[in-house]
Design a protein around this motif. Structure first.
Motif, mmCIF file in Angstrom:
data_model
loop_
_atom_site.group_PDB
_atom_site.id
_atom_site.type_symbol
_atom_site.label_atom_id
_atom_site.label_comp_id
_atom_site.label_asym_id
_atom_site.label_seq_id
_atom_site.Cartn_x
_atom_site.Cartn_y
_atom_site.Cartn_z
ATOM 1 N N GLU A 55 -5.815 -14.843 -56.921
ATOM 2 C CA GLU A 55 -6.813 -14.243 -56.047
ATOM 3 C C GLU A 55 -7.166 -15.355 -55.314
ATOM 4 N N ALA A 56 -6.920 -16.436 -55.199
ATOM 5 C CA ALA A 56 -7.156 -17.526 -53.892
ATOM 6 C C ALA A 56 -6.690 -17.159 -52.638
ATOM 7 N N ASN A 57 -5.486 -16.427 -52.808
ATOM 8 C CA ASN A 57 -4.585 -16.262 -51.649
ATOM 9 C C ASN A 57 -4.979 -15.129 -50.787
ATOM 10 N N LYS A 58 -6.027 -14.302 -51.475
ATOM 11 C CA LYS A 58 -6.469 -13.052 -50.853
ATOM 12 C C LYS A 58 -7.447 -13.396 -49.581
ATOM 13 N N LYS A 59 -7.319 -12.703 -48.544
ATOM 14 C CA LYS A 59 -8.186 -12.882 -47.430
ATOM 15 C C LYS A 59 -9.493 -11.954 -47.778
ATOM 16 N N LEU A 60 -10.628 -12.520 -47.380
ATOM 17 C CA LEU A 60 -11.728 -11.965 -47.313
ATOM 18 C C LEU A 60 -12.047 -11.017 -46.329
ATOM 19 N N VAL A 61 -12.185 -9.831 -46.369
ATOM 20 C CA VAL A 61 -12.323 -8.766 -45.242
ATOM 21 C C VAL A 61 -13.735 -8.506 -44.910
ATOM 22 N N VAL A 62 -13.966 -8.767 -43.750
ATOM 23 C CA VAL A 62 -15.627 -8.406 -43.355
ATOM 24 C C VAL A 62 -15.887 -7.433 -42.436
ATOM 25 N N GLY A 63 -16.600 -6.572 -42.508
ATOM 26 C CA GLY A 63 -16.690 -5.524 -41.349
ATOM 27 C C GLY A 63 -18.301 -5.810 -40.932
ATOM 28 N N PHE A 64 -17.882 -5.628 -39.519
ATOM 29 C CA PHE A 64 -19.392 -6.109 -38.674
ATOM 30 C C PHE A 64 -19.765 -5.031 -37.838
ATOM 31 N N ALA A 65 -20.679 -4.193 -37.977
ATOM 32 C CA ALA A 65 -21.319 -2.973 -37.272
ATOM 33 C C ALA A 65 -22.164 -3.537 -36.157
ATOM 34 N N GLN A 66 -21.819 -3.754 -35.001
ATOM 35 C CA GLN A 66 -22.593 -4.242 -33.693
ATOM 36 C C GLN A 66 -23.301 -3.151 -33.267
ATOM 37 N N ILE A 67 -24.249 -3.614 -32.746
ATOM 38 C CA ILE A 67 -25.436 -2.352 -31.859
ATOM 39 C C ILE A 67 -24.519 -2.050 -30.745
ATOM 40 N N GLY A 68 -24.093 -3.017 -29.662
ATOM 41 C CA GLY A 68 -23.209 -2.657 -28.458
ATOM 42 C C GLY A 68 -23.080 -3.992 -27.585
ATOM 43 N N ALA A 69 -23.323 -3.671 -26.606
ATOM 44 C CA ALA A 69 -23.273 -4.495 -25.456
ATOM 45 C C ALA A 69 -24.236 -4.372 -24.415
ATOM 46 N N GLU A 70 -25.645 -4.458 -24.884
ATOM 47 C CA GLU A 70 -26.549 -3.929 -23.952
ATOM 48 C C GLU A 70 -27.074 -5.263 -23.118
ATOM 49 N N SER A 71 -26.835 -6.482 -23.542
ATOM 50 C CA SER A 71 -27.396 -7.662 -22.987
ATOM 51 C C SER A 71 -26.435 -8.933 -23.045
ATOM 52 N N GLY A 72 -26.828 -10.073 -22.401
ATOM 53 C CA GLY A 72 -25.991 -11.079 -22.510
ATOM 54 C C GLY A 72 -26.002 -11.719 -23.799
ATOM 55 N N TRP A 73 -27.331 -11.752 -24.374
ATOM 56 C CA TRP A 73 -27.599 -12.106 -25.806
ATOM 57 C C TRP A 73 -26.412 -11.445 -26.890
ATOM 58 N N ARG A 74 -26.512 -10.071 -26.551
ATOM 59 C CA ARG A 74 -25.870 -9.256 -27.492
ATOM 60 C C ARG A 74 -24.510 -9.757 -27.358
ATOM 61 N N ASP A 75 -23.653 -10.071 -26.277
ATOM 62 C CA ASP A 75 -22.403 -10.323 -25.789
ATOM 63 C C ASP A 75 -22.276 -11.535 -26.725
ATOM 64 N N ALA A 76 -23.320 -12.627 -26.759
ATOM 65 C CA ALA A 76 -23.133 -13.933 -27.151
ATOM 66 C C ALA A 76 -22.973 -13.808 -28.659
ATOM 67 N N GLU A 77 -23.789 -12.984 -29.487
ATOM 68 C CA GLU A 77 -23.709 -12.889 -30.885
ATOM 69 C C GLU A 77 -22.455 -12.224 -31.167
ATOM 70 N N THR A 78 -21.920 -11.214 -30.493
ATOM 71 C CA THR A 78 -20.636 -10.449 -30.874
ATOM 72 C C THR A 78 -19.532 -11.522 -30.599
ATOM 73 N N ASP A 79 -19.351 -12.471 -29.446
ATOM 74 C CA ASP A 79 -18.520 -13.624 -29.460
ATOM 75 C C ASP A 79 -18.482 -14.601 -30.509
ATOM 76 N N SER A 80 -19.666 -14.801 -31.052
ATOM 77 C CA SER A 80 -19.886 -15.799 -32.141
ATOM 78 C C SER A 80 -19.288 -15.290 -33.327
ATOM 79 N N VAL A 81 -19.525 -14.157 -33.592
ATOM 80 C CA VAL A 81 -19.042 -13.289 -34.691
ATOM 81 C C VAL A 81 -17.543 -13.422 -34.895
ATOM 82 N N LYS A 82 -16.984 -12.828 -33.714
ATOM 83 C CA LYS A 82 -15.366 -12.765 -33.577
ATOM 84 C C LYS A 82 -14.857 -14.038 -33.634
ATOM 85 N N ALA A 83 -15.217 -15.077 -33.031
ATOM 86 C CA ALA A 83 -14.471 -16.417 -32.993
ATOM 87 C C ALA A 83 -14.734 -17.128 -34.544
ATOM 88 N N THR A 84 -15.744 -17.074 -35.034
ATOM 89 C CA THR A 84 -16.036 -17.539 -36.358
ATOM 90 C C THR A 84 -15.015 -16.859 -37.352
#
Length: 349
Positions: A55-84
């Motif tokens: 089981e240790a070799n199994k990837k953890l699958v995470v689903g992230f439901a983002q609001i959208g891209a209404e602001s620079g702040w929101r884009d930064a959050e999206t980039d942070s989650v994707k990069a992490t």
């Protein structure tokens, strides 16, 4: 001679029979049909390991439901989650952009449930209307983590933790700067640019600000209208109000993008933002720091969007059986004047 031959043959046959019986006895003592070869004994273990990887070799699958891209702040959050999650080989991220529509987020969550992801991250576009779909995730034993916005109180059992800011405190900090700037007893007309109707960030930033000025009779909100957290809408709302009345001293925007839109409208109306009308924003995006350095904006109350690492750690802690805080708070500050100018080179969003 003829009589002796049968006797000799009989004796030889008897000796051979005894040898055969002794040989079978030795095999029986070694376990009957079980192999005695060392390599043969290890073979079943090797096959089991190949058929059922640990089981240790199994990837953890995470689903992230983002609001959208209404602001620079929101884009930064999206980039942070994707990069992490993309930089960690132990995770797989499934990302959904809802384009500011709750129905799209609900659809995304149901897709994540059908895909049997290991965890769900949700930045809810509004506070209400999540009970049914989050109950579905809970029934599927999929933990849900809220990012940067909350849901209606009384539904705390539907998610593990909320990761984000104290929006009420942000509103209070905005009001505190304003009162410190103008002084107690001053006469101040305020235009409030509200965020998306029903969003927890908009509700709480409004409450924190209004509660903080409730004891100051001279501080009046003369107009309060949603700008939907976007720069274009903030500009549109500010333009419409300035055509009616220019006797205002402060614009309080629930995010920096609306504040930046208001700055454009104020300049086009022939006034000086930051001087004729003080500009207060929330989020702490780099463009706001630049506007402060240019003298067009006065203060930004930080709201940290770089939540990817905190989400990842929360998921790992939960999977390890650690009891998590219901509210995992972000570290934040208030920036204005030289403090904002000095911080500008280090802004990441």
């Amino acid at each position: 001679m003829n009589r002796k031959k049968p006797f000799i043959v009989t004796m030889l046959a008897a000796i051979m029979l005894v040898g055969l019986i002794a040989g079978c006895g030795n095999n029986s003592n070694n376990g009957g049909n079980k192999p005695t070869n060392g390599n043969a004994t290890n073979k079943p273990t090797e096959n089991a390991a190949t058929e059922a990887p640990p089981e240790a070799n199994k990837k953890l699958v995470v689903g992230f439901a983002q609001i959208g891209a209404e602001s620079g702040w929101r884009d930064a959050e999206t980039d942070s989650v994707k990069a992490t999650f993309s930089e960690d080989p132990n995770f797989e991220l499934k990302f959904s952009d809802a384009q500011q529509k709750q129905e799209n987020q609900i659809k995304a969550i149901r897709t994540f449930i059908a895909q049997k992801v290991d965890a769900i991250g949700l930045a809810p576009v509004v506070e209400s209307g999540w009970e049914t779909v989050l109950k579905e995730a809970k029934d599927a034993n999929i933990p849900v983590f809220l990012l940067d916005r909350g849901i209606t109180k009384g539904n705390e059992d539907l998610y593990v933790s909320f990761i984000g800011s104290d929006f009420i405190l942000e509103g209070q900090n905005a009001a505190k700067w304003m009162i410190d700037e103008f002084g107690a007893g001053a006469q101040v007309n305020i235009v409030q640019l509200e965020g998306t109707v029903g969003a927890s960030a908009a509700n709480d930033r409004k409450k924190g600000f209004e509660d903080a000025i409730a004891g100051e009779a001279g501080y009046k909100i003369v107009y309060s209208q949603t700008g939907d957290f976007t720069r274009a809408k903030g500009k549109e709302v500010m333009e419409a109000y300035l055509k009616k009345d220019k006797n205002i001293q402060v614009v309080y925007a629930h995010n920096d993008d609306m504040a930046l839109g208001a700055i454009q409208a104020i300049e086009e109306a022939g006034l000086k933002p930051g001087t004729d009308i003080k500009i207060i924003g929330v989020d702490g995006i780099k463009a706001a720091f630049e506007a402060i350095a240019e003298g067009k904006m006065n203060v930004t109350v930080e709201c940290n969007p770089l939540l990817g690492p905190q989400l990842k750690q929360a998921i790992l802690d939960y999977k390890a059986g650690t009891t998590l805080e219901k509210w995992i708070k972000s570290d934040e500050d208030v920036y204005f004047g030289q403090k904002a100018i000095d911080a500008l080179p280090n802004r990441k969003y």
